[in-house]
Structures are given as C-alpha cells and as structure tokens.
Design a protein around this motif. Structure first.
Motif, PDB file in Angstrom:
ATOM      1  N   TYR A  22      -2.225  34.782 -34.051  1.00 36.19           N
ATOM      2  CA  TYR A  22      -2.888  35.762 -34.914  1.00 36.19           C
ATOM      3  C   TYR A  22      -1.876  36.348 -35.903  1.00 36.19           C
ATOM      4  CZ  TYR A  22      -5.386  39.868 -36.512  1.00 36.19           C
ATOM      5  OH  TYR A  22      -5.972  40.819 -37.312  1.00 36.19           O
ATOM      6  N   VAL A  23      -0.688  36.684 -35.389  1.00 34.67           N
ATOM      7  CA  VAL A  23       0.351  37.276 -36.250  1.00 34.67           C
ATOM      8  C   VAL A  23       0.716  36.300 -37.365  1.00 34.67           C
ATOM      9  CG1 VAL A  23       2.755  38.088 -36.332  1.00 34.67           C
ATOM     10  CG2 VAL A  23       1.285  38.746 -34.417  1.00 34.67           C
ATOM     11  N   ALA A  24       0.932  35.029 -37.000  1.00 36.99           N
ATOM     12  CA  ALA A  24       1.342  34.031 -38.001  1.00 36.99           C
ATOM     13  C   ALA A  24       0.232  33.822 -39.036  1.00 36.99           C
ATOM     14  CB  ALA A  24       1.690  32.713 -37.308  1.00 36.99           C
ATOM     15  N   ARG A  25      -1.009  33.696 -38.543  1.00 40.66           N
ATOM     16  CA  ARG A  25      -2.133  33.443 -39.455  1.00 40.66           C
ATOM     17  C   ARG A  25      -2.302  34.615 -40.426  1.00 40.66           C
ATOM     18  NH1 ARG A  25      -5.961  32.545 -35.812  1.00 40.66           N
ATOM     19  NH2 ARG A  25      -6.149  30.291 -36.000  1.00 40.66           N
ATOM     20  N   THR A  26      -2.300  35.831 -39.900  1.00 37.90           N
ATOM     21  CA  THR A  26      -2.535  37.011 -40.742  1.00 37.90           C
ATOM     22  C   THR A  26      -1.400  37.206 -41.741  1.00 37.90           C
ATOM     23  OG1 THR A  26      -3.621  37.952 -38.833  1.00 37.90           O
ATOM     24  CG2 THR A  26      -3.139  39.462 -40.610  1.00 37.90           C
ATOM     25  N   THR A  27      -0.163  36.990 -41.286  1.00 38.29           N
ATOM     26  CA  THR A  27       0.978  37.175 -42.189  1.00 38.29           C
ATOM     27  C   THR A  27       0.948  36.130 -43.303  1.00 38.29           C
ATOM     28  OG1 THR A  27       2.188  37.858 -40.222  1.00 38.29           O
ATOM     29  CG2 THR A  27       3.474  37.599 -42.207  1.00 38.29           C
ATOM     30  N   ALA A  28       0.549  34.899 -42.956  1.00 36.14           N
ATOM     31  CA  ALA A  28       0.483  33.836 -43.979  1.00 36.14           C
ATOM     32  C   ALA A  28      -0.541  34.208 -45.050  1.00 36.14           C
ATOM     33  CB  ALA A  28       0.124  32.502 -43.321  1.00 36.14           C
TER      34      ALA A  28
ATOM     35  N   CYS B  61       4.885  29.638 -33.630  1.00 34.27           N
ATOM     36  CA  CYS B  61       3.664  29.259 -34.350  1.00 34.27           C
ATOM     37  C   CYS B  61       3.958  29.322 -35.843  1.00 34.27           C
ATOM     38  CB  CYS B  61       2.513  30.199 -33.997  1.00 34.27           C
ATOM     39  SG  CYS B  61       1.019  29.809 -34.938  1.00 34.27           S
ATOM     40  N   VAL B  62       3.783  28.177 -36.499  1.00 29.29           N
ATOM     41  CA  VAL B  62       3.953  28.090 -37.951  1.00 29.29           C
ATOM     42  C   VAL B  62       2.555  28.112 -38.565  1.00 29.29           C
ATOM     43  CG1 VAL B  62       4.485  26.420 -39.779  1.00 29.29           C
ATOM     44  CG2 VAL B  62       6.163  26.871 -37.987  1.00 29.29           C
ATOM     45  N   ALA B  63       2.370  28.926 -39.604  1.00 25.06           N
ATOM     46  CA  ALA B  63       1.076  28.963 -40.299  1.00 25.06           C
ATOM     47  C   ALA B  63       1.285  28.577 -41.758  1.00 25.06           C
ATOM     48  CB  ALA B  63       0.467  30.356 -40.199  1.00 25.06           C
TER      49      ALA B  63
ATOM     50  N   PHE C  80       4.627  28.841 -45.841  1.00 22.52           N
ATOM     51  CA  PHE C  80       4.370  29.006 -44.419  1.00 22.52           C
ATOM     52  C   PHE C  80       5.165  30.183 -43.886  1.00 22.52           C
ATOM     53  CE2 PHE C  80       8.042  26.177 -44.319  1.00 22.52           C
ATOM     54  CZ  PHE C  80       8.772  26.571 -43.200  1.00 22.52           C
ATOM     55  N   VAL C  81       4.674  30.725 -42.784  1.00 23.17           N
ATOM     56  CA  VAL C  81       5.406  31.753 -42.053  1.00 23.17           C
ATOM     57  C   VAL C  81       5.546  31.238 -40.630  1.00 23.17           C
ATOM     58  CG1 VAL C  81       4.360  33.605 -43.434  1.00 23.17           C
ATOM     59  CG2 VAL C  81       3.407  33.049 -41.216  1.00 23.17           C
ATOM     60  N   GLU C  82       6.455  31.843 -39.891  1.00 22.34           N
ATOM     61  CA  GLU C  82       6.614  31.439 -38.495  1.00 22.34           C
ATOM     62  C   GLU C  82       6.735  32.677 -37.643  1.00 22.34           C
ATOM     63  OE1 GLU C  82       9.330  29.885 -35.054  1.00 22.34           O
ATOM     64  OE2 GLU C  82       9.746  31.462 -36.489  1.00 22.34           O
ATOM     65  N   ASP C  83       6.004  32.698 -36.541  1.00 19.52           N
ATOM     66  CA  ASP C  83       6.169  33.802 -35.597  1.00 19.52           C
ATOM     67  C   ASP C  83       6.514  33.192 -34.243  1.00 19.52           C
ATOM     68  OD1 ASP C  83       6.000  36.740 -35.417  1.00 19.52           O
ATOM     69  OD2 ASP C  83       4.676  36.241 -33.758  1.00 19.52           O
ATOM     70  N   ALA C  84       7.473  33.813 -33.578  1.00 21.88           N
ATOM     71  CA  ALA C  84       7.934  33.245 -32.308  1.00 21.88           C
ATOM     72  C   ALA C  84       8.069  34.332 -31.263  1.00 21.88           C
ATOM     73  CB  ALA C  84       9.278  32.548 -32.520  1.00 21.88           C
TER      74      ALA C  84
END
Ligand code: IMP
Length: 200
Positions: A53-59, A119-121, A71-75
């Motif tokens: 969710y964090v990756a999708r929303t930030t992207a 997670c990469v978005a 793309f953004v990445e959250d880990a």
C-alpha cells in the motif's frame, strides 16, 4: 527517423531519499541496459500496515509531480519472533532505536529468523489501472552483534540464509545477488524490457 533512437529506452526515475538504495538499484538496472535517475521528492510516507500500500500510494503521489515513468520502493524487516515487527515500521524503528535498540529487543531470543521484503511500484501514463508492483524477499536471521561497515539501515545485523556474513559485510555486488531489493528491481527491469511501451 534515427533507427538507433527507436530502440533507446528512456531513463526511469527512481523516487527515493536513500542514495544507498539508488546505488544498489542502478547496478541492477545497468545489467538490463536501463538507466535510472535519482529523484528525492521528500513525499510524506502514507501510514499503513502493508508495504504494498505504501509503495503504491507513494508512486501515485510522485507521478502527479513528475508525470514521467517512475518507480518507488518500500521495504521492511520482518522478524519472526516479534510477529513481523518492525515490518512497515522499520524506518521509524531504525531512526528511533536503531541497530543497538533492535539488538536489545532481541536479547535472550533464540529464534532469530527474519525476512527482508521489498515492494517496487512502477507508475507511468500507461499504468492507469494502478501502479504495477514487484515483490522481492530474502530470508535470514538477526545476528547477535552488529558487523560490517557497508550498506545501510539494518544491514549490520541481517545475515542472509546460506551465508555467514551480514549484509553490511558484503559488497554491493554480493548483496545484489540475494537481497530483497535486487529481486524486486530485477523483476521490474525484466518487465520493462518486455513491455517497453510502458516507459515510453
Ligand atoms: P524504507 O521505508 O523502504 O526506506 O525502509 C524502511 C527501513 O527498513 C529503512 O530505514 C531501513 O532501516 C530498513 N531497510 C530497508 N531495506 C534495507 C536494506 O536493504 N538493508 C538494511 N535495512 C533496510
């Protein structure tokens, strides 16, 4: 038309404030013939119990600003005996109690199994139904002592399965052979090469 330009891939923006992440991802993108550019937008990270969710929303937030393929990445670090903690709170835990605090939390705990998940978005004008997500995971354990100078975050205490060194004791190339991020970024790069129009 210039025939070479037809096959040239555009640069993909990697939106992150973390230069170490950017260095890791750039090495991998290079293997695929892709170029990344560093974009530090300082976006507020949404609160959620899921890194997807964090990756999708930030992207999506970043795309409203950049309007180009990005793309953004959250880990996060998920520790079995702590029921997945710190997980999505990894960033907060790192900046508040850090590696020494994590080792303290784990003192006396014999089950030290843990996992890093990334997670990469990917977002572009062709991903209107929502960012495309790529997940990478690596299993390992939390060491009893911090070791190594390389990497960032919890690297000094994460020992990937099958290796007797922490991530911080590995070179970027070695970490990229097995890390959560390298797996997600490789999946992204393969996808981009097979679906070029998404980033054009
Ligand atoms: P972020 O929200 O994706 O920046 O990641 C949250 C936190 O997880 C970071 O502040 C790091 O402490 C930790 N983390 C994420 N990826 C890694 C890694 O590859 N090595 C070590 N720590 C990491």
């Amino acid at each position: 038309m210039n025939r070479h330009r037809v096959h040239e891939l555009p640069t993909i923006h990697f939106v992150t404030g973390n230069k170490a992440k950017f260095r890791e991802a750039t090495r991998i993108a290079k293997e695929f013939g892709l170029r990344l550019s560093f974009e530090d937008l300082e976006l507020d990270e949404p609160q959620s119990d899921s890194i997807e969710y964090v990756a999708r929303t930030t992207a999506l937030l970043a795309f409203q600003i950049i309007k180009q393929p990005l793309f953004v990445e959250d880990a996060g670090l998920f520790i079995d005996s702590l029921h997945g903690f710190p997980g999505v709170y990894s960033s907060y835990v790192y900046s508040s109690i850090g590696v020494p605090g994590l080792l303290k939390l784990m003192s006396g705990i014999s089950d030290r199994r843990a996992m890093f998940k990334s997670c990469v978005a990917l977002c572009s004008s062709s991903t209107l139904s929502g960012p495309k997500l790529f997940i990478g995971e690596v299993e390992g354990s939390i060491s009893k002592l911090a070791k190594g100078e390389g990497g960032f975050g919890f690297d000094p205490v994460f020992v990937p399965s099958g290796i007797s060194r922490t991530f911080a004791q590995l070179s970027i190339m070695e970490k990229n052979r097995l890390s959560h991020r390298s797996r997600a970024v490789r999946a992204l790069c393969s996808f981009v090469l097979k679906n070029r129009r998404i980033v054009e």
